[in-house]
Design a protein around this motif. Structure first.
Motif, PDB file in Angstrom:
ATOM      1  N   UNK A   1     -99.129  30.707  26.209  1.00  0.00           N
ATOM      2  CA  UNK A   1     -98.083  29.707  26.385  1.00  0.00           C
ATOM      3  C   UNK A   1     -96.805  30.338  26.949  1.00  0.00           C
ATOM      4  N   UNK A   2     -96.500  31.563  26.519  1.00  0.00           N
ATOM      5  CA  UNK A   2     -95.285  32.248  26.959  1.00  0.00           C
ATOM      6  C   UNK A   2     -95.389  32.703  28.404  1.00  0.00           C
ATOM      7  N   UNK A   3     -96.551  33.246  28.793  1.00  0.00           N
ATOM      8  CA  UNK A   3     -96.674  33.864  30.106  1.00  0.00           C
ATOM      9  C   UNK A   3     -97.608  33.122  31.060  1.00  0.00           C
TER      10      UNK A   3
ATOM     11  N   UNK B   1     -88.056  36.874  36.573  1.00  0.00           N
ATOM     12  CA  UNK B   1     -87.229  35.729  36.157  1.00  0.00           C
ATOM     13  C   UNK B   1     -87.198  35.611  34.639  1.00  0.00           C
ATOM     14  N   UNK B   2     -88.349  35.799  33.999  1.00  0.00           N
ATOM     15  CA  UNK B   2     -88.401  35.725  32.534  1.00  0.00           C
ATOM     16  C   UNK B   2     -87.489  36.783  31.909  1.00  0.00           C
ATOM     17  N   UNK B   3     -87.590  38.007  32.429  1.00  0.00           N
ATOM     18  CA  UNK B   3     -86.782  39.095  31.879  1.00  0.00           C
ATOM     19  C   UNK B   3     -85.302  38.857  32.154  1.00  0.00           C
TER      20      UNK B   3
ATOM     21  N   UNK C   1     -88.525  37.735  27.438  1.00  0.00           N
ATOM     22  CA  UNK C   1     -88.606  36.301  27.749  1.00  0.00           C
ATOM     23  C   UNK C   1     -87.635  35.566  26.837  1.00  0.00           C
ATOM     24  N   UNK C   2     -87.552  34.259  27.030  1.00  0.00           N
ATOM     25  CA  UNK C   2     -86.663  33.454  26.204  1.00  0.00           C
ATOM     26  C   UNK C   2     -85.267  33.394  26.777  1.00  0.00           C
ATOM     27  N   UNK C   3     -84.331  32.918  25.993  1.00  0.00           N
ATOM     28  CA  UNK C   3     -82.925  32.810  26.383  1.00  0.00           C
ATOM     29  C   UNK C   3     -82.100  33.590  25.376  1.00  0.00           C
ATOM     30  N   UNK C   4     -80.818  33.893  25.692  1.00  0.00           N
ATOM     31  CA  UNK C   4     -79.998  34.684  24.771  1.00  0.00           C
ATOM     32  C   UNK C   4     -79.989  34.167  23.340  1.00  0.00           C
TER      33      UNK C   4
ATOM     34  N   UNK D   1     -83.731  35.985  32.575  1.00  0.00           N
ATOM     35  CA  UNK D   1     -83.207  34.908  31.736  1.00  0.00           C
ATOM     36  C   UNK D   1     -82.942  35.392  30.318  1.00  0.00           C
ATOM     37  N   UNK D   2     -83.716  36.385  29.869  1.00  0.00           N
ATOM     38  CA  UNK D   2     -83.516  36.936  28.523  1.00  0.00           C
ATOM     39  C   UNK D   2     -82.371  37.952  28.491  1.00  0.00           C
ATOM     40  N   UNK D   3     -82.017  38.500  29.664  1.00  0.00           N
ATOM     41  CA  UNK D   3     -80.950  39.506  29.755  1.00  0.00           C
ATOM     42  C   UNK D   3     -79.970  39.108  30.853  1.00  0.00           C
ATOM     43  N   UNK D   4     -79.218  38.024  30.699  1.00  0.00           N
ATOM     44  CA  UNK D   4     -78.389  37.497  31.783  1.00  0.00           C
ATOM     45  C   UNK D   4     -77.297  38.449  32.248  1.00  0.00           C
ATOM     46  N   UNK D   5     -76.641  39.169  31.327  1.00  0.00           N
ATOM     47  CA  UNK D   5     -75.575  40.076  31.729  1.00  0.00           C
ATOM     48  C   UNK D   5     -76.125  41.228  32.549  1.00  0.00           C
TER      49      UNK D   5
END
Length: 643
Positions: free
Chosen positions: A472-474, A621-623, A450-453, A625-629
């Motif tokens: 809160x995260x999930x 989507x969460x995963x 989760x999260x962003x880079x 966004x955390x691994x965009x490449x």
């Protein structure tokens, strides 16, 4: 009189099944023919490299086949704590070719060089036997990301070998422009495929044998296969211990050969896991230890009987998968045939008459099958974890580099050239070492989930979260009440991303019907003002916007309102649909109208399944966004699917 029922027989695993003698003979012959070319190539290369004459070469080939048979029986049948007891043939490892030539030339070449090679082979065999239990304990460092990579590398790296055979003419030179050779190779493949498609049972299982025999007969009738060596060969040729003299022992040579055996130990481990995957039999550290002990014993015997270092041969792993004949006694029968060939040079000359293009065609089919097994194993790997992507990609890249450019090994110092001796060697080592580096060296907190880079939330952090932080995260994975997330939290620690996903699914479907009904009621009406205004959450708004439900024209809005109202009136809860699994507006309407005819119980269950699908996409989507490449690289796989 009371009769006592006989106790039920314990089911025999297909690996341990003893087939009728005729089938054992035919299947064993098939393995032998597929194996023969690879079995004799090492003596040929070595004899050429250190300057042995033709008579010495013939003895090396006979000794090699004889010892291959013994080694294969030891590995497949086993005794005491030696032999993995799987359908695995043993052959001389290609990894040893360059080091053996180097050792032989350093000792003066010819027979003197050969005796020094045998001294190093004998000691390396003993060392391999002794260290096998310690190496076997490393099996925990061979998870699917390593074994799948090694198996795939084995298959892909062997394909060029088969392709080389496919374009080789009768003079032993490669001629890719020869259309007849291409026809032999492609024709053999087509025969194998046709037999697999048309027939079932016994005929399908000997498709490779029929392809080899049929291709050879056609080539013989057209003058492209010759068996002239059969007449000039001896009927009997017995290999005796230390035929060339007493072995010589050199410390440098011994160290080099031990390094070779440690490298082949990684390959053997990969072959064991590949075969176990195919025959559906679980293996552990004990099995790996037995396989490596068999390698050590076979190598030791090889040094005595004028042969070389032995390892499990990947060439025949593909044949096991292609034929689905899993009995290890078939391989033992092939081993018996090899012993006979080693004692009957005429028989060996007959088998040697199979044209290379025919062998190449069969090899292409078998080696590609090995690669497919590797891909199947890799399907179990969590590629949301960037570490696994790097391990697989780097190992494949290095393996293919060496396979495509085999001369690249010469860029290294002579003593290190063994590392780039083959694509299988460097690919296997890379997968093993990279796994250690990424998973067991330093402090890596696991995959980003989760999260962003710039602000990643990794798996270890998830396992250390408080319950409120986790919710809160999930919490956005579900609408309405958050009891699903709280119950998923109780299943910590999570081993990987897939384990985290499963925790939500298990919590969702383990709830009481009343709790599930409360959850279903929390989902918004399709196309409602609350969704359009965003008060039901960004995820819900984005999903409905994706299918155009937030900006419908008047007529379509009326159709949707009529459907959702009728559904609520019929069942008492909102129509829940995983919109990413649906097409356009008309499909959504048709989907809802079909569900209006179901029972209340079925619709309750259907709604739960749709909620699980929605949560699954939101988790993705969460995963992503955390691994965009990584998400971009895999975006072509993000098509609607059932979860």
């Amino acid at each position: 009189m009371t009769t006592v029922a006989a106790p039920p027989r314990k089911a025999v695993h297909p690996v341990d099944e003893v087939l009728p003698a005729p089938k054992l003979a035919i299947y064993g012959l098939q393995h032998l023919l597929a194996f023969y070319a690879g079995a004799v190539i090492v003596p040929i290369l070595l004899a050429s490299g250190i300057g042995l004459d033709t008579k010495q070469l013939i003895h090396l080939i006979n000794a090699d086949l004889f010892t291959c048979g013994i080694a294969s029986i030891i590995q497949s049948i086993g005794f005491w704590k030696i032999g993995v007891r799987l359908p695995l043939l043993q052959g001389v490892t290609f990894t040893a070719v360059a080091p053996m030539i180097t050792i032989g030339l350093a000792a003066g070449g010819g027979t003197d060089g050969l005796l020094t090679i045998y001294g190093s082979v004998i000691v390396a065999g003993l060392v391999t036997f002794l260290v096998a239990p310690y190496f076997g304990k490393l099996v925990r460092f061979f998870p699917p990301v390593v074994t799948g990579t090694v198996i795939t590398v084995i298959g892909l790296s062997l394909l060029p070998v088969a392709a080389g055979d496919a374009v080789m003419d009768t003079s032993g030179k490669a001629d890719p422009t020869n259309g007849r050779n291409l026809c032999y190779a492609i024709g053999t493949i087509l025969v194998i495929v046709a037999l697999q498609r048309v027939f079932r049972g016994f005929i399908a299982t000997i498709a490779v044998l029929i392809g080899l025999v049929g291709g050879t007969l056609i080539a013989w009738m057209l003058g492209d296969a010759t068996f002239s060596e059969v007449g000039s060969s001896s009927w009997v040729g017995v290999t005796t211990p230390f035929y060339f003299g007493i072995p010589k022992f050199s410390v440098v040579a011994i160290i080099s050969m031990i390094i070779v055996m440690m490298i082949t130990a990684v390959e053997t481990t990969g072959d064991v896991f590949a075969t176990a995957e195919i025959v559906e039999k679980r293996v552990d550290s004990t099995d790996v230890t037995r396989a490596l002990r068999a390698d050590g014993v076979a190598t030791f015997i090889g040094g005595i009987l004028n042969s070389f270092p032995y390892t499990c041969f990947a060439e025949n792993v593909g044949l096991v998968r292609l034929t689905r004949v899993k009995s290890r006694y078939v391989v033992a029968t092939a081993g018996l045939f090899m012993i006979i060939l080693g004692l009957l040079p005429k028989a060996g000359a007959l088998v040697a008459g199979i044209p290379k293009p025919v062998l190449g065609g069969a090899g292409l089919a078998m080696f590609a099958t090995v690669a497919v097994v590797g891909i199947q194993t890799l399907s179990k790997v969590d590629f949301n974890d960037h570490r696994n992507v790097i391990i697989v990609a780097t190992s494949l890249a290095l393996a293919m580099m060496v396979t495509a450019q085999p001369g690249i090994a010469k860029a290294l110092p002579e003593k290190l050239q063994v590392l780039l001796g083959s694509g299988i060697t460097i690919g296997s080592i890379a997968a093993f070492v990279l796994y250690l580096v990424f998973y067991h060296v330093g402090n890596d907190r696991g995959p980003a989930v989760a999260g962003s880079p710039g602000n990643l939330i990794r798996l270890e952090q998830v396992n250390q979260m408080s319950e409120d932080e986790f919710a809160q995260t999930f919490g956005g994975l579900f609408q309405g009440p958050d009891w699903v997330v709280h119950r998923a939290y109780a299943q910590r620690p999570f081993r990987d991303t897939a384990d985290l996903r499963r925790s939500f699914q298990e919590a969702l479907f383990a709830a009481t019907p009343q709790e599930q009904a409360e959850l279903i009621a929390g989902y918004p009406r399709l196309g409602s003002d609350e969704v359009i205004e965003g008060t039901t959450g960004a995820a819900s708004q984005e999903e409905q916007s994706l299918r155009g439900l937030t900006h419908l024209n008047g007529a379509d809005q009326e159709r949707l309102d009529a459907l959702t109202s009728a559904y609520r009136e019929r069942f008492g809860f909102p129509l829940v649909v995983s919109l990413r699994d649906e097409g356009g507006f008309d499909q959504i309407i048709e989907h809802g109208e079909r569900r209006l005819h179901n029972s209340v119980v079925q619709e309750h269950n259907s709604a739960m399944v749709e909620i699980a699908k929605i949560a699954g996409y939101r988790f993705d989507d969460l995963v992503a966004e955390a691994n965009p490449l990584q998400a971009a690289a895999l975006s072509h796989l993000n098509t609607p699917h059932d979860r």
